[in-house]
Design a protein around this motif. Sequence first.
Motif, PDB file in Angstrom:
ATOM      1  N   SER A 154       0.820  -1.223   0.000  1.00 28.99           N
ATOM      2  CA  SER A 154       0.000   0.000   0.000  1.00 28.99           C
ATOM      3  C   SER A 154       0.848   1.266   0.000  1.00 28.99           C
ATOM      4  N   LYS A 155       2.131   1.141   0.267  1.00 27.88           N
ATOM      5  CA  LYS A 155       3.021   2.302   0.259  1.00 27.88           C
ATOM      6  C   LYS A 155       3.479   2.654  -1.150  1.00 27.88           C
ATOM      7  N   TYR A 156       3.105   1.834  -2.119  1.00 31.72           N
ATOM      8  CA  TYR A 156       3.555   2.017  -3.489  1.00 31.72           C
ATOM      9  C   TYR A 156       2.388   2.461  -4.375  1.00 31.72           C
ATOM     10  N   LEU A 157       2.691   3.023  -5.513  1.00 33.65           N
ATOM     11  CA  LEU A 157       1.663   3.529  -6.409  1.00 33.65           C
ATOM     12  C   LEU A 157       0.734   2.390  -6.827  1.00 33.65           C
ATOM     13  N   PRO A 158      -0.587   2.599  -6.759  1.00 35.70           N
ATOM     14  CA  PRO A 158      -1.524   1.503  -7.018  1.00 35.70           C
ATOM     15  C   PRO A 158      -1.545   1.027  -8.467  1.00 35.70           C
ATOM     16  N   GLY A 159      -1.371   1.941  -9.437  1.00 31.41           N
ATOM     17  CA  GLY A 159      -1.437   1.547 -10.843  1.00 31.41           C
ATOM     18  C   GLY A 159      -0.409   0.511 -11.229  1.00 31.41           C
ATOM     19  N   PRO A 160       0.886   0.723 -10.912  1.00 34.25           N
ATOM     20  CA  PRO A 160       1.882  -0.288 -11.243  1.00 34.25           C
ATOM     21  C   PRO A 160       1.646  -1.634 -10.551  1.00 34.25           C
ATOM     22  N   VAL A 161       1.191  -1.605  -9.293  1.00 32.47           N
ATOM     23  CA  VAL A 161       0.883  -2.865  -8.596  1.00 32.47           C
ATOM     24  C   VAL A 161      -0.262  -3.579  -9.316  1.00 32.47           C
ATOM     25  N   GLN A 162      -1.280  -2.816  -9.716  1.00 33.12           N
ATOM     26  CA  GLN A 162      -2.408  -3.400 -10.451  1.00 33.12           C
ATOM     27  C   GLN A 162      -1.951  -4.005 -11.773  1.00 33.12           C
ATOM     28  N   GLY A 163      -1.009  -3.324 -12.442  1.00 34.75           N
ATOM     29  CA  GLY A 163      -0.513  -3.825 -13.716  1.00 34.75           C
ATOM     30  C   GLY A 163       0.268  -5.116 -13.593  1.00 34.75           C
ATOM     31  N   CYS A 164       0.800  -5.401 -12.407  1.00 35.81           N
ATOM     32  CA  CYS A 164       1.565  -6.634 -12.170  1.00 35.81           C
ATOM     33  C   CYS A 164       0.706  -7.741 -11.584  1.00 35.81           C
ATOM     34  N   THR A 165      -0.578  -7.493 -11.429  1.00 32.31           N
ATOM     35  CA  THR A 165      -1.494  -8.443 -10.794  1.00 32.31           C
ATOM     36  C   THR A 165      -2.386  -9.096 -11.844  1.00 32.31           C
ATOM     37  N   TYR A 166      -2.468 -10.411 -11.793  1.00 29.42           N
ATOM     38  CA  TYR A 166      -3.320 -11.157 -12.722  1.00 29.42           C
ATOM     39  C   TYR A 166      -3.889 -12.366 -11.999  1.00 29.42           C
ATOM     40  N   GLN A 167      -5.195 -12.536 -12.115  1.00 29.80           N
ATOM     41  CA  GLN A 167      -5.920 -13.627 -11.468  1.00 29.80           C
ATOM     42  C   GLN A 167      -5.622 -13.695  -9.973  1.00 29.80           C
ATOM     43  N   GLY A 168      -5.591 -12.520  -9.363  1.00 26.02           N
ATOM     44  CA  GLY A 168      -5.444 -12.427  -7.921  1.00 26.02           C
ATOM     45  C   GLY A 168      -4.046 -12.614  -7.392  1.00 26.02           C
ATOM     46  N   LYS A 169      -3.059 -12.774  -8.275  1.00 24.76           N
ATOM     47  CA  LYS A 169      -1.680 -12.959  -7.832  1.00 24.76           C
ATOM     48  C   LYS A 169      -0.789 -11.844  -8.365  1.00 24.76           C
ATOM     49  N   LEU A 170       0.188 -11.458  -7.551  1.00 28.15           N
ATOM     50  CA  LEU A 170       1.172 -10.454  -7.944  1.00 28.15           C
ATOM     51  C   LEU A 170       2.364 -11.172  -8.557  1.00 28.15           C
ATOM     52  N   PRO A 408      -4.684  -2.706 -20.756  1.00 33.37           N
ATOM     53  CA  PRO A 408      -5.415  -3.929 -20.414  1.00 33.37           C
ATOM     54  C   PRO A 408      -4.479  -5.031 -19.900  1.00 33.37           C
ATOM     55  N   VAL A 409      -4.799  -5.570 -18.736  1.00 29.02           N
ATOM     56  CA  VAL A 409      -3.968  -6.611 -18.128  1.00 29.02           C
ATOM     57  C   VAL A 409      -4.464  -7.966 -18.623  1.00 29.02           C
ATOM     58  N   SER A 410      -3.657  -8.602 -19.459  1.00 27.82           N
ATOM     59  CA  SER A 410      -4.062  -9.868 -20.071  1.00 27.82           C
ATOM     60  C   SER A 410      -2.825 -10.627 -20.526  1.00 27.82           C
ATOM     61  N   PRO A 411      -2.842 -11.967 -20.424  1.00 29.04           N
ATOM     62  CA  PRO A 411      -1.722 -12.755 -20.949  1.00 29.04           C
ATOM     63  C   PRO A 411      -1.641 -12.684 -22.470  1.00 29.04           C
ATOM     64  N   LYS A 412      -2.707 -12.176 -23.096  1.00 24.26           N
ATOM     65  CA  LYS A 412      -2.743 -12.029 -24.554  1.00 24.26           C
ATOM     66  C   LYS A 412      -2.425 -10.594 -24.972  1.00 24.26           C
ATOM     67  N   TYR A 413      -1.801  -9.825 -24.090  1.00 25.69           N
ATOM     68  CA  TYR A 413      -1.657  -8.396 -24.369  1.00 25.69           C
ATOM     69  C   TYR A 413      -0.989  -8.086 -25.716  1.00 25.69           C
ATOM     70  N   PRO A 414       0.111  -8.735 -26.107  1.00 29.37           N
ATOM     71  CA  PRO A 414       0.718  -8.366 -27.397  1.00 29.37           C
ATOM     72  C   PRO A 414      -0.264  -8.450 -28.561  1.00 29.37           C
ATOM     73  N   ASP A 415      -1.115  -9.481 -28.562  1.00 23.05           N
ATOM     74  CA  ASP A 415      -2.107  -9.616 -29.637  1.00 23.05           C
ATOM     75  C   ASP A 415      -3.223  -8.579 -29.487  1.00 23.05           C
ATOM     76  N   LEU A 416      -3.614  -8.315 -28.233  1.00 23.67           N
ATOM     77  CA  LEU A 416      -4.623  -7.281 -28.002  1.00 23.67           C
ATOM     78  C   LEU A 416      -4.125  -5.925 -28.502  1.00 23.67           C
TER      79      LEU A 416
END
Length: 452
Positions: A154-170, A408-416
Amino acid sequence: MFPEQREALDEIIVKMRSGRMKRRTFLERALAVGLTSGAAVSLLEACGGTTNSTGGNGAATNIVWQSENDTTNTYKDLVDTFNSTIGKQKGIHVTWNQGPSSTDEMLAKYTTMLRARSHSIDVLSLDIVYPAEFGAQQWIAPISDSQWPTSERSKYLPGPVQGCTYQGKLWAAPYRTDLGLLYYRKDLVPTPPATWDDLTSTAKSVSPSKIKYGYVWQGSQYEGLVCNFVEVLYGMGGHVLDPNDPTKVTVNSPEGQKALSMMVGWVGTISPDAVTTYTEDPSRSVFQNGNSAFMRNWPYAYALGSDSSQSKIAGKFDISALPHGGSESVGHSAIGGWNLAINAFTPNADQCWEFIKYMLQPAAQKEGATKATWTTTLQSVYDDQEVLSKAPLFGKLKPILQNALPRPVSPKYPDLSKAIQLHIYQALKKQASPNDALSALQADLQKLVASS
């Protein structure tokens, strides 16, 4: 570092620790493997091989970190500090590999290594769009709550943490970020526009009567166009994917239609027709040469625009948050940035985390901010007086960064990304209507996420 280099390095480390190799031979072979002289000496000390050592760090575990390209030597200095302090205490030595200037080249190297289940690189620097993809492939190890508790995150910027999170895992820890900003000519526009409608009307009021163009941005068919589009879309309250369900595509919405229609309307009116060829530097050159009232760009353009030896607008511009519209009360920048991940196949995951944890601490975060002017992710950096005295721009960035969002946070991001680039660009070039472009984009993205 290639597997054969890693094997050669491991061999000389073992021989040095066991007393079967002389100091000079160790240094010669380390240099031959590809280490710099400084890295070779540092590794020698970690192995207990310096003449000044009284036993040294004979149990040191060597881990390799591949960073993104760094022309400032900041990463080298941070690694040297770690090796001589925490690493020495805990028996860890980090070998730093300078990354290539091409992200595509780095991605190809990682992909080849990880498909072979190799750990020739233990700690990987990942662009913000890749943690979800690497996590979905089980190529990187998730960072657990016990390693990095929520109270610390919580001491870090929320956007970058959100960008590293997928399916509930960091899947990675964010070291540095980046963000889109609105640059404006304060001598022409004393108050920055709060909404996208305000920006459009203000740009029309000063262009071409007082200045050549109203607004320049990045409209070429490349990754920068994705950032520009999602910033307008987010500012309208829309999303490409449902934030709570990344398998649901929501881009073809009223917010999406309004965002794309507005962008299409800028081309040839407040923006030059050539904006569809612009990347970051061409748009910066137009603004910096005094030919546009507004510009969307990254923070790097601030120092260049403030340099009176090369800029015609030094002292005449300022920055603000990107505008908003529709139901949104704030604008949202798209974030960039680099994040630290642990190779899932390394046997030294605990040692990797010790190094990553060090990179997250205030000293390392401040050094990145003050020496390299990187927008690091620890929020307290933006209130730190030492940082602000060396990089005054940081005082303006914190509230903007707190509202920044990932692509968009997705494992398919390059294609998206390729699909977004294609259809948005077709609309900007008037090859498809906004309605048809978004309808086709919705269909293409739905196929991609359904196969995730």
